[in-house]
Design an enzyme around this catalytic site. Structure first.
Site, mmCIF file in Angstrom:
data_model
loop_
_atom_site.group_PDB
_atom_site.id
_atom_site.type_symbol
_atom_site.label_atom_id
_atom_site.label_comp_id
_atom_site.label_asym_id
_atom_site.label_seq_id
_atom_site.Cartn_x
_atom_site.Cartn_y
_atom_site.Cartn_z
ATOM 1 N N ASP A 159 0.750 0.072 0.574
ATOM 2 C CA ASP A 159 0.105 1.371 0.335
ATOM 3 C C ASP A 159 -0.058 2.127 1.656
ATOM 4 O OD1 ASP A 159 -0.430 0.654 -2.481
ATOM 5 O OD2 ASP A 159 -1.732 -0.835 -1.553
ATOM 6 N N HIS A 187 -6.003 -2.459 -4.542
ATOM 7 C CA HIS A 187 -4.568 -2.172 -4.643
ATOM 8 C C HIS A 187 -4.272 -1.806 -6.096
ATOM 9 C CE1 HIS A 187 -0.264 -2.283 -4.458
ATOM 10 N NE2 HIS A 187 -0.241 -3.195 -5.398
#
Ligand code: NAX
Length: 328
Positions: A159, A187
């Site tokens: 990410d 996440h």
């Protein structure tokens, strides 16, 4: 020759495993002077495929690869391991509710945590990639009471790297000139990529945040939903970029982050920024001496606070659900 570092990779026959193992064996993760011994841990049905991958690893004749073992049982797979990359997980099947998914993964990460507790090397470091990564890490850590909780981490580096790439494209600045981005939270689609403390080509990232439309309608959702966009385009989920992020995370953990910069990792909260203690939450982190430290003292404005709190609330709900299932 230096003693090889034992690296266990679960889900070794999967697509991330295939992108990951060759880079570990090449020295990309632990550097050009550190030999590695690979332990491939799979379920029995996938051992044959793992053997095929091992044959290809042999055929690369990597000078740093000191050996490969294949296991289908956690106790053997983690015995004496120094670095455990937990990639294999149970994907969400059709009609599967969140509780079913958490329970199925509890059946994987509980026993793996116990095997790490009972047999891994004293310096073991664990990175959970398999989803839901943060809560799987929480489950594994809960089954390893003799291993310091700080040794269990979850991957949000993909990410982080996705956010770097989006900012680079927007600002027309090379990724190498972007520092101090941060991913907060889970996440998942609730994660919050934070630009407010960033430095972009020597200027404050705040200049980009002034474009509120881009920030809320483009940047944040693009980073958070990038995984789905990859599946849509490629017909398969992120593999090489996920493997690359696992390499980045582990390298920085072991060898340290560069002076003046930080990265993002899911680490066990000690209560920083009001995140409940014990949750595995993504924070801005630095690493030195083989340990992650959460970057403290950042000013969090209302915009960021609201988004961090939403993602942390999701982590808390996942923890409540696995508690109810008796998994932690
Ligand atoms: P694949 O389905 O290609 O491979 C998974 C492998 O794990 C299979 O070979 C399977 O046999 C194995 N496995 C299942 N249970 C196991 C067990 N108990 N012990 C050992 N091996 C086991 O999935 P892949 O694309 O490689 O993705 C792996 C995981 O990474 C998934 O959970 C996925 O959601 C997750 N991801 C996490 C990311 C992150 O940023 N944290 C991003 C990429 C990826 O989506």
């Amino acid at each position: 020759m230096t003693t090889p570092v034992n690296v266990t990779v679960t889900g070794a026959a999967g697509q991330i495993g295939y992108a990951l193992l060759f880079r570990i064996a090449s020295g990309a993760m632990l550097g050009p002077d550190t030999p590695v011994r690979l332990r491939l841990l799979e379920i029995p049905q996938a051992v044959r495929a793992a053997e095929g991958t091992a044959m290809e690893l042999d055929d690369c004749a990597f000078p740093l690869l000191a050996g490969i073992d294949i296991h289908d049982e956690p106790a053997a797979g983690f015995a004496g391991t120094n670095i455990a990359l937990l990639v294999g997980a149970r994907p969400r099947g059709p009609g599967m509710e969140r509780a079913d998914l958490l329970e199925a993964n509890g059946g994987i990460f509980g026993p793996q945590g116990k095997a790490i507790n009972d047999g891994a090397a004293d310096d073991v470091r664990v990175l959970v990639v398999g989803n839901p990564a943060n809560t799987n890490a929480l489950i594994a850590a809960a089954h390893a009471p003799d291993v310091p909780a700080a040794r269990f981490t979850a991957m949000t580096r993909l990410d982080h790297n996705r956010a770097l790439s989006q900012v680079s494209a927007k600002a027309g600045v090379p990724v190498a000139d972007i520092r101090r981005l941060a991913i907060w939270g889970n996440h998942s689609a609730t994660q919050y990529p934070d630009l407010f403390h960033a430095e972009v080509g020597g200027s404050p990232g705040g200049a980009l945040t002034a474009d509120a439309g881009w920030l809320t309608e483009d940047f944040i959702p693009t980073v958070a939903k990038r995984g789905a966009a990859i599946i849509d385009a490629r017909g398969a989920s992120s593999a090489a970029s996920a493997a690359n992020a696992a390499i980045d995370h582990t390298r920085d953990w072991v060898l340290g982050t560069p002076e003046g910069d930080w990265t993002s990792a899911g680490v066990v909260s000690k209560g920083e920024y009001g995140v409940p203690e014990g949750l595995v939450c993504s924070f801005p982190v630095t690493s030195s001496g083989g340990e992650w430290q959460v970057v403290e003292g950042l000013e969090i404005d209302d915009f960021s606070r609201e988004r961090i709190d939403a993602s942390v609330a999701e982590l808390s709900a996942e923890r409540d659900a696995v508690r109810e299932l008796g998994l932690v």
